[in-house]
Structure formats: C-alpha cells, structure tokens
Design an enzyme around this catalytic site. Structure first.
Site, PDB file in Angstrom:
ATOM      1  CD  GLU A 266      50.022 -28.621 -16.037  1.00  0.00           C
ATOM      2  OE1 GLU A 266      48.849 -28.635 -16.460  1.00  0.00           O
ATOM      3  OE2 GLU A 266      51.002 -28.327 -16.757  1.00  0.00           O
ATOM      4  CD  GLU A 373      56.152 -29.074 -18.833  1.00  0.00           C
ATOM      5  OE1 GLU A 373      55.392 -28.245 -19.369  1.00  0.00           O
ATOM      6  OE2 GLU A 373      55.750 -30.011 -18.116  1.00  0.00           O
TER       7      GLU A 373
END
Length: 460
Positions: A266, A373
């Site tokens: 991220e 995820e």
C-alpha cells in the site's frame, strides 16, 4: 342404386368428421401445434449436481431436432442464459452454469419437416445444496493454484481451526504475525535490531509439518511501524541501513521456508494527483524507497517470489495505473515477480466487468497474480442486523465470479487466492473497526460452511 350412393357419401362424411375430431382432440391433449406435430414428453432430470443437471425427453417420430427452454420460473417469463430456444439434435442436454440450491424448469418442442410442435410438459429440477464431502477448496485447486487463508499463530494451536486449515487450504498468510511491528521489537545500545522470531518460527514450523505454502505478509507497511523506527533520531542513511538489515535478516532466516513475500504494501496514494503515500519510509528514504526495498529483498534471496500488494485495484483505474507503472519499473530491474490485488469488495461492488478489466490489465504484465485478502462485505449500507438468505446467495455469486475470473487467468500467471480470515467473527471488519456488523468470509461463527464456500467451488 342412387339411394345407396347417397348413403355411402353420408357415411364417408361422418367418418371424415370423426377422424378430424379425434385428430383435433389428440392435438389438444398432447400439445401438438396446428399442423399436428406431436410434442415430446419431457422426462425427469438426471445427473443433478450443484451447478448442473441433464434434461431428458422422449423421441418424436421423424423429428430432426428439438428446442429446449430452461427457466427459474414455471411460467417461463425469463430464461437461463443460453437456454432459450436452444436447438438440439439429441434426446438430452446438460444444463450447466447454474446456481446451487435453486429450482429450474424446462420444456421442449420437436421439429418435424421444419414444423415446430407445441411445448412439452414442464419438468422441474432442483440443484444440490452442497458438494460431496470429499471435495474441498484444497482438492479442487490442487496443481492449479494455491488457495490460502489468513491465520494467526495462536489459532493454529486451536483444533477447530487446525482441522479446517488442513482440510481446506494449501497456503497460509499471517494476518499480523509477520508484519514489521511484530518482529522488529527495538534497537539495542549498539544500534542492532532486536528481533522476536517466536511467532514466525512457529508458523513456519506449522507449515512445514503440514506441507503448506507460506506467503509472507508484509515486510514494509506504514501501518505496522515499530516504535523504535517511528522515533528514530539517526540520519536518513542510518534509517535506510536499518531497513536493509531488517529485510536481509528476515529473508535469509526463512530462505527456502517462506516462498514469497509482499515486500511493500500500500505505498501508492489514493489521491489521483499524488504518486506516493506520505509515510516515514518516503520521508527518510526518498521517492525510490519501494525500488530500494525490492532490491534489498532480491539481493537477500534471489530465488524468492517478490510481490507488491495494494487495495482498490479492481475499480480505481487511476490508482491501478500508478501501480502498474511501478510494476513496469521494477520489471525492468528484474526485482519483482508478482502483484497482489486485494479483494476487499462488496457483494454488489465493483462490477464483475470492472474486476475482469482490472485483471486483464495485470495479465498483460509478466508477473504472477495473487487475488489477496479476499472478503466480500454484505452490509455496507448497514441495512442488515443478521445475514439473510438472499444476501448470502448474492455473496456466494460474487465469490463465484471472482474465482471464475482468477481461474481463467493463464496457468503460468496464477499464484494464489487468499481468503482474509477463516470465519465471520474473525474478520478485521468487526463492528468496532467497521461501524456495522459484517459476515464477509466462507465459514460462519460456528465453523460451518456458508453459501459463499459453495460459491468458491462453483467458480472452479
């Protein structure tokens, strides 16, 4: 003689009338059309499975073909895609691509010398509610790709978790135990890093004992920052040296045991006008810090698979473009192997086409693909106080679509689908974090399979 001819003529007319009447009655009773073509008789469905069944019907003399309709309503007000006026030259047809635990209806018509009969009787078929017990996520994906689950070291020691981990999954990812703040616990007086390897060692031993793949998550993430780095008073170069030392120590310690790592997580900003998220790594190491971290990892273990991982890739084209530009740069230097598209999605967003388009863009790159995820929210609008059957089926359909898209990726580019938690009450989307109840995973609070589990299998 004349009277005899008249009687014969009257008899002939009566016979014709009776014949026509009988023909008309037969047509009405058997569904013939105006031309007298006999309609088929549909028989009970066979080979019924979770997502398919075989429709059957009797032969009609001189029929050259048959026309099949399949619907979810007995009035045939709508049709299953691909099964409306389907032309068939046999006495049965496999009907596939269906939803589990759903009632379908079919009817058939015969074609004789170009003339189509009326409809047959209507037959219903209900698809099964679940796969046989010997089919699991692991067995269904064997030799195709890894199917993973986010775990914690503590849960591997609980038998109810362990049983399902072993039965259903071929790969594990630590939800938190392998993040930097869990391993990097401080800096001693000599400037050396103080490590706590206990949880990672235990997870690696667990994986080796049970023949599981391990995907490491994650070496660098701004939200898992050790306090010693957050308050680090040394120079920028000393900060960078610590990062290099950390990455090197982790990868060399688990060389040959952890097969892949999310190197940086991220790093791309959500603001379309900004490239990099403003983090301590950016501030202390510069705009090329992602490249540096991948280079450190490649030098530490040339054989490990190195991934970049980020969210919103399925619908935010601007952010995705920035990620793919980064991937191109890392590919030029041969320091990246794969990309993780985090699948934190809703049951109704993004669209299936958006997910497909995003996947196609990644397939065009020379990288392994990880649908990371995976969880599917069903209560983003906060309109549920409990999981309804309707919403559970919509969630199942969404999981099925995601798995179908991944399964269609070229085999050489598939890495894994990793579900972000085992059961609903384990999710990171707990009300305290999320502001509302959620049920985003494949198992319920009691470790029972949900419809979304079946959706995963259907997608294969």
């Amino acid at each position: 003689m004349k009277m005899g001819k008249i009687c014969n003529w009257i008899f002939y007319v009566i016979v014709c009338f009776i014949t026509l009447s009988l023909t008309s009655c037969a047509s009405d009773d058997n569904g013939n059309d105006a031309s007298g073509v006999l309609a088929p008789v549909a028989q009970e469905a066979t080979d019924i499975s979770l997502t398919s069944f075989k429709a059957n019907w009797d032969n009609v003399f001189r029929a050259s073909e048959y026309v099949l309709d399949v619907s979810t309503t007995n009035d045939f007000s709508s049709f299953v895609d691909g099964f409306n006026n389907l032309s068939i030259n046999q006495l049965s047809q496999s009907v596939t691509g269906l939803m589990s635990n759903t009632t379908y209806y079919y009817r058939v018509r015969a074609v004789v010398s170009g003339v189509i009969s009326g409809n047959s009787n209507i037959v219903s078929a209900e698809t099964n509610t679940e796969f046989p017990d010997d089919i699991t996520l692991k067995s269904a994906t064997e030799n195709n790709f890894f199917v993973g689950v986010a775990v914690s070291e503590a849960r591997t020691n609980i038998s109810s978790y362990d049983e399902i981990y072993m039965r259903e999954f071929s790969s594990i990812t630590a939800e938190n135990d392998m993040k930097m703040a869990s391993i990097f616990t401080g800096i001693d007086n000599t400037g050396a890093i103080i490590y706590d390897w206990s949880k990672v060692d235990a997870l690696v031993d667990y994986a080796e004992t049970n023949n599981l793949n391990v995907h490491g998550h994650t070496l660098i993430w701004h939200r898992s920052l050790p306090q010693a780095l957050e308050n680090f008073s040394g120079t920028d170069q000393e900060f960078e040296d610590l990062i290099e030392q950390y990455i090197t120590d982790v990868l060399t310690r688990y060389q040959g045991k952890i097969n892949s790592w999310d190197v940086v997580n991220e790093a791309i900003d959500d603001d379309p006008n900004v490239q990099w998220r403003d983090t301590v790594f950016l501030q202390r190491m510069g705009e090329d810090y992602v490249e540096k971290c991948f280079a450190f990892a490649r030098a530490a273990d040339p054989d490990i698979k190195l991934f970049y991982n980020d969210y919103n890739m399925t619908f935010d084209a601007t952010k995705r473009g920035k990620v793919l530009d980064l991937v191109d740069q890392l590919l030029l230097e041969n320091i990246i192997d794969g990309v993780g598209y985090q699948m934190h999605i809703d049951y109704n967003f993004p669209s299936t086409q958006q997910i497909q388009d995003a996947t196609d863009e990644l397939v065009a790159k020379d990288v392994l693909i990880h649908f990371a995820e995976l969880d599917v929210k069903v209560n983003a609008a906060n309109d549920l106080t409990e999981l309804t059957e309707e919403r559970a089926m919509a969630q199942s359909q969404r999981v099925k679509e995601v798995v179908e898209i991944f399964n269609a990726i070229p085999q050489s580019k598939k890495y894994a689908i990793t579900v972000w938690g085992l059961k609903d009450d384990d999710t990171w989307l707990i009300p305290e974090n999320n502001g509302r109840p959620e049920w985003p995973l494949l198992f319920d609070d009691s470790f029972d399979k949900k419809s979304s589990y079946q959706g995963f299998l259907e997608g294969l």
